[in-house]
Design an enzyme around this catalytic site. Structure first.
Site, PDB file in Angstrom:
ATOM      1  N   ASP A 256      -3.022   4.770  -2.534  1.00 38.42           N
ATOM      2  CA  ASP A 256      -4.064   5.326  -1.673  1.00 38.42           C
ATOM      3  C   ASP A 256      -4.523   6.674  -2.230  1.00 38.42           C
ATOM      4  O   ASP A 256      -3.684   7.502  -2.624  1.00 38.42           O
ATOM      5  CB  ASP A 256      -3.452   5.513  -0.277  1.00 38.42           C
ATOM      6  CG  ASP A 256      -4.480   5.826   0.791  1.00 38.42           C
ATOM      7  OD1 ASP A 256      -5.344   4.977   1.038  1.00 38.42           O
ATOM      8  OD2 ASP A 256      -4.395   6.920   1.388  1.00 38.42           O
TER       9      ASP A 256
ATOM     10  N   ASP B  97       0.861  -1.169   0.000  1.00 37.20           N
ATOM     11  CA  ASP B  97       0.000   0.000   0.000  1.00 37.20           C
ATOM     12  C   ASP B  97       0.909   1.234   0.000  1.00 37.20           C
ATOM     13  O   ASP B  97       1.780   1.356   0.866  1.00 37.20           O
ATOM     14  CB  ASP B  97      -0.861  -0.022   1.270  1.00 37.20           C
ATOM     15  CG  ASP B  97      -2.262   0.496   1.032  1.00 37.20           C
ATOM     16  OD1 ASP B  97      -2.385   1.553   0.413  1.00 37.20           O
ATOM     17  OD2 ASP B  97      -3.211  -0.162   1.491  1.00 37.20           O
TER      18      ASP B  97
ATOM     19  N   GLU C  34      -6.697   3.668  -5.950  1.00 40.78           N
ATOM     20  CA  GLU C  34      -7.970   3.970  -5.309  1.00 40.78           C
ATOM     21  C   GLU C  34      -8.394   5.352  -5.787  1.00 40.78           C
ATOM     22  O   GLU C  34      -7.809   6.359  -5.388  1.00 40.78           O
ATOM     23  CB  GLU C  34      -7.812   3.977  -3.787  1.00 40.78           C
ATOM     24  CG  GLU C  34      -9.106   4.312  -3.075  1.00 40.78           C
ATOM     25  CD  GLU C  34      -8.928   4.759  -1.622  1.00 40.78           C
ATOM     26  OE1 GLU C  34      -9.853   4.548  -0.832  1.00 40.78           O
ATOM     27  OE2 GLU C  34      -7.871   5.346  -1.285  1.00 40.78           O
TER      28      GLU C  34
ATOM     29  N   HIS D 120     -11.562  -2.451   3.368  1.00 37.27           N
ATOM     30  CA  HIS D 120     -11.405  -2.050   4.773  1.00 37.27           C
ATOM     31  C   HIS D 120     -12.082  -0.712   5.086  1.00 37.27           C
ATOM     32  O   HIS D 120     -11.979  -0.228   6.206  1.00 37.27           O
ATOM     33  CB  HIS D 120      -9.913  -1.983   5.103  1.00 37.27           C
ATOM     34  CG  HIS D 120      -9.215  -0.903   4.320  1.00 37.27           C
ATOM     35  ND1 HIS D 120      -9.103  -0.929   2.943  1.00 37.27           N
ATOM     36  CD2 HIS D 120      -8.632   0.249   4.716  1.00 37.27           C
ATOM     37  CE1 HIS D 120      -8.479   0.150   2.545  1.00 37.27           C
ATOM     38  NE2 HIS D 120      -8.174   0.887   3.595  1.00 37.27           N
ATOM     39  N   ASP D 121     -12.718  -0.093   4.095  1.00 33.40           N
ATOM     40  CA  ASP D 121     -13.353   1.206   4.314  1.00 33.40           C
ATOM     41  C   ASP D 121     -14.877   1.154   4.231  1.00 33.40           C
ATOM     42  O   ASP D 121     -15.532   2.148   4.532  1.00 33.40           O
ATOM     43  CB  ASP D 121     -12.874   2.220   3.261  1.00 33.40           C
ATOM     44  CG  ASP D 121     -11.432   2.618   3.457  1.00 33.40           C
ATOM     45  OD1 ASP D 121     -10.967   2.631   4.610  1.00 33.40           O
ATOM     46  OD2 ASP D 121     -10.757   2.904   2.449  1.00 33.40           O
TER      47      ASP D 121
HETATM   48  C1  GLC Z   1      -7.950   5.592   1.868  1.00 30.23           C
HETATM   49  C2  GLC Z   1      -7.796   4.377   2.741  1.00 30.23           C
HETATM   50  C3  GLC Z   1      -8.421   4.653   4.075  1.00 30.23           C
HETATM   51  C4  GLC Z   1      -7.664   5.802   4.711  1.00 30.23           C
HETATM   52  C5  GLC Z   1      -7.653   7.017   3.793  1.00 30.23           C
HETATM   53  C6  GLC Z   1      -6.620   8.000   4.233  1.00 30.23           C
HETATM   54  O1  GLC Z   1      -9.271   5.877   1.569  1.00 30.23           O
HETATM   55  O2  GLC Z   1      -8.361   3.268   2.101  1.00 30.23           O
HETATM   56  O3  GLC Z   1      -8.403   3.545   4.919  1.00 30.23           O
HETATM   57  O4  GLC Z   1      -8.242   6.140   5.935  1.00 30.23           O
HETATM   58  O5  GLC Z   1      -7.304   6.671   2.473  1.00 30.23           O
HETATM   59  O6  GLC Z   1      -5.338   7.509   3.990  1.00 30.23           O
END
Ligand code: GLC
Length: 545
Positions: A210, A109, A282, A344-345
């Site tokens: 990310d 990540d 993402e 995970h979100d």
């Molecule tokens: C992304 C991650 C999330 C995190 C955010 C800030 O959306 O998936 O878990 O809190 O970025 O890094």
């Protein structure tokens, strides 16, 4: 396309990628936190080249770098080492070697929209405007002691925090402990490229980027034209609230700035320095077109872009068909989709759609037969639902802040249930998040031949032996009834039809219809009927060319 041709496709196109939230996967030392040796000890369940493993091709690790854990690893304080809670660099090297020996590719990540405010860069940057690291971050004097604009943090409140030492505000798109990096600074960009090379040299095969559409912000700091919405109810299931980044309003000056595409093109050049490396991004929910633009002109940016549209649609054949058709229609030439049902979100698919085990199999059937790379979130192979937590056990800052709004993310991060013991076989100590009550029913050990896990393994094995399913083309077609989702997957050697009955009613197959003369090759049912599809049945059939 022959089986060998499919093998010649990049690994990240042909195989299943497993998303491992390391903190919750397997704890080797009884401290209640999952770690790298724990994960390494479970690699056989992920791939052992027999039908009794998941047969994954790639393994994405949630962030394992040192972090003060304000946002559980998404606030990195050192990009070049391993957090002691997860192990040592030797443990990491061992994981890479053991994964590689099994044919598993590792994805790290990469969280570089922001760093932790504990990172040495920020610790220096905030001391003085003259410090050489000051320009690694984004600053503003503000006006009359107030932030310069209306930019909001995705986790609530203003995105600006006052810094006493320099009498300025710094930007944080997330928590105030996560300071946004200045992607206009060429030296910062070089640092990021070097971090990528550092991990690629250690054997890492790719990166999950990310919030990759956040990197560059408007240079004039103009106000966003829309206000942030913190949460919205899930269509069809109002008791489930979607966490914000997936469903927020347009932030026209903080995300999707044209210069972000330049930054991604540069990163892609770094990725391409070593063959077989990849990056998946993402891109938080926008329109399909905006999301897909991150593949870049001529495929010059991200290798894969997550498709999150299943997070926001109902469990209905028509909704799913819409998502698939829109994606396939708008996908740029040569681009390859990447599908996600849970992460995970967001609330796990099993809870979002209130899935029974039979329904979970139909969702898995969909994920593993669509054209594109399936990302499988740990526990999803079991049909695992969210865990509900009392307020006092909440860990996620978002959950704590907005309680009682159900926007916290702890529920989807609970320990992997390996067996029915008190620590679920995850830990001999006290797990950092409680083990779910349903873990007993859904544990890996308790899986019988009718379980979601056995189905997932069987289907993944089947998939890996059929180029039409791994790398073939896809087209949606009308199914035998409105409740059925139906599509074809085609390679030069194979023509397959996938029919998924997304209903608790039997669907009749009219005589003489396209499916009636097909040979079922694979089904959730032991003895699929040629006249009908059982409730929730997933059927893969082959049609003579
Ligand atoms: C992304 C991650 C999330 C995190 C955010 C800030 O959306 O998936 O878990 O809190 O970025 O890094």
């Amino acid at each position: 396309m022959t089986a060998t041709d499919a093998q010649n496709q990049p690994w990240w196109k042909r195989g299943v990628i497993y998303h491992c939230y390391v903190r919750s996967f397997m704890d080797s030392n009884g401290d209640g936190v999952g770690d790298l040796p724990g994960l390494t000890s479970k690699l056989d369940t992920l791939r052992d080249d027999t039908p009794s493993s998941l047969g994954i091709e790639g393994l994405w690790l949630s962030p394992v770098y040192p972090s003060p854990n304000h946002d559980f690893g998404y606030d990195i304080s050192d990009y070049r080492s391993i957090d002691p809670a997860y192990g040592t660099m030797d443990d990491f090297d061992r994981l890479v070697a053991c994964a590689r020996a099994r044919g598993i590719h590792l994805i790290m990540d990469l969280v570089v929209n922001h760093s932790s405010t504990e990172h040495p860069w920020f610790r220096q940057a905030h001391t003085s405007r003259e410090n050489i690291f000051h320009d690694y971050y984004l600053w503003s004097d503000g006006t009359n002691g107030k932030p310069p604009n209306n930019w909001g943090s995705s986790f609530g409140g203003s995105a600006w925090e006052w810094n006493e030492q320099t009498h300025e505000f710094y930007l944080h798109s997330f928590l105030k402990e996560q300071a946004d990096l200045n992607w206009r600074n060429p030296r910062l960009r070089e640092e990021i490229h070097d971090i990528m090379r550092f991990w690629m040299d250690r054997g890492v095969d790719g990166f999950r980027l990310d919030v990759a559409n956040y990197y560059v912000k408007d240079a004039q700091l103009r106000d966003n034209s829309h206000k942030f919405v913190i949460a919205q109810p899930m269509p069809g299931n109002p008791s489930t609230t979607l966490f914000m980044p997936m469903s927020r309003e347009v932030c026209d000056h903080t995300v999707d700035q044209p210069e972000t595409h330049d930054a991604l093109r540069e990163m892609r050049c770094v990725i391409d320095e070593k063959p077989g490396r990849m990056m998946v991004g993402e891109i938080t929910q926008r329109t399909q077109g905006q999301v897909l633009s991150y593949y870049g002109d001529g495929g010059s940016e991200l290798n894969l872009v997550f498709n999150f549209f299943f997070f926001v649609r109902r469990f209905r054949a028509k909704d799913f068909r819409d998502i698939i058709e829109q994606t396939l229609d708008l996908l740029p030439e040569g681009a390859w989709p990447a599908w996600v049902l849970s992460n995970h979100d967001v609330v796990r698919a099993a809870s979002r759609y209130r899935l029974s085990p039979a329904m979970a199999k139909s969702m898995m059937g969909l994920l593993l037969t669509l054209k594109g790379t399936p990302f499988l979130y740990y526990g999803e192979e079991l049909g695992l639902a969210n865990t509900s937590l009392p307020r006092r056990l909440l860990q996620d800052p978002v959950g704590k802040r907005y309680w009682p709004l159900p926007v916290g993310r702890d529920g989807e991060r609970a320990p992997m249930p390996w067996d029915a013991t008190a620590g679920a076989g995850f830990t001999t100590g006290i797990p950092w998040l409680p083990v779910s009550a349903s873990s007993v029913t859904y544990s890996v050990e308790s899986a019988d031949p009718t379980s979601v896990l056995s189905f997932t393994r069987r289907l993944s094995w089947f998939r890996s032996h059929h180029p039409a399913l791994t790398t073939g083309d896809m087209a949606t077609i009308d199914g035998p009834s409105d409740t059925c989702l139906c599509f074809t997957r085609t390679s030069p050697a194979e023509h397959m039809t996938i029919t998924i009955n997304l209903s608790d009613q039997t669907a009749q197959i009219p005589r003489g219809s396209f499916t009636s003369d097909q040979t079922p090759l694979f089904s959730t049912e032991e003895h699929p009927s040629i006249d009908s599809l059982a409730p929730w049945e997933v059927r893969i059939a082959t049609t003579p060319a």
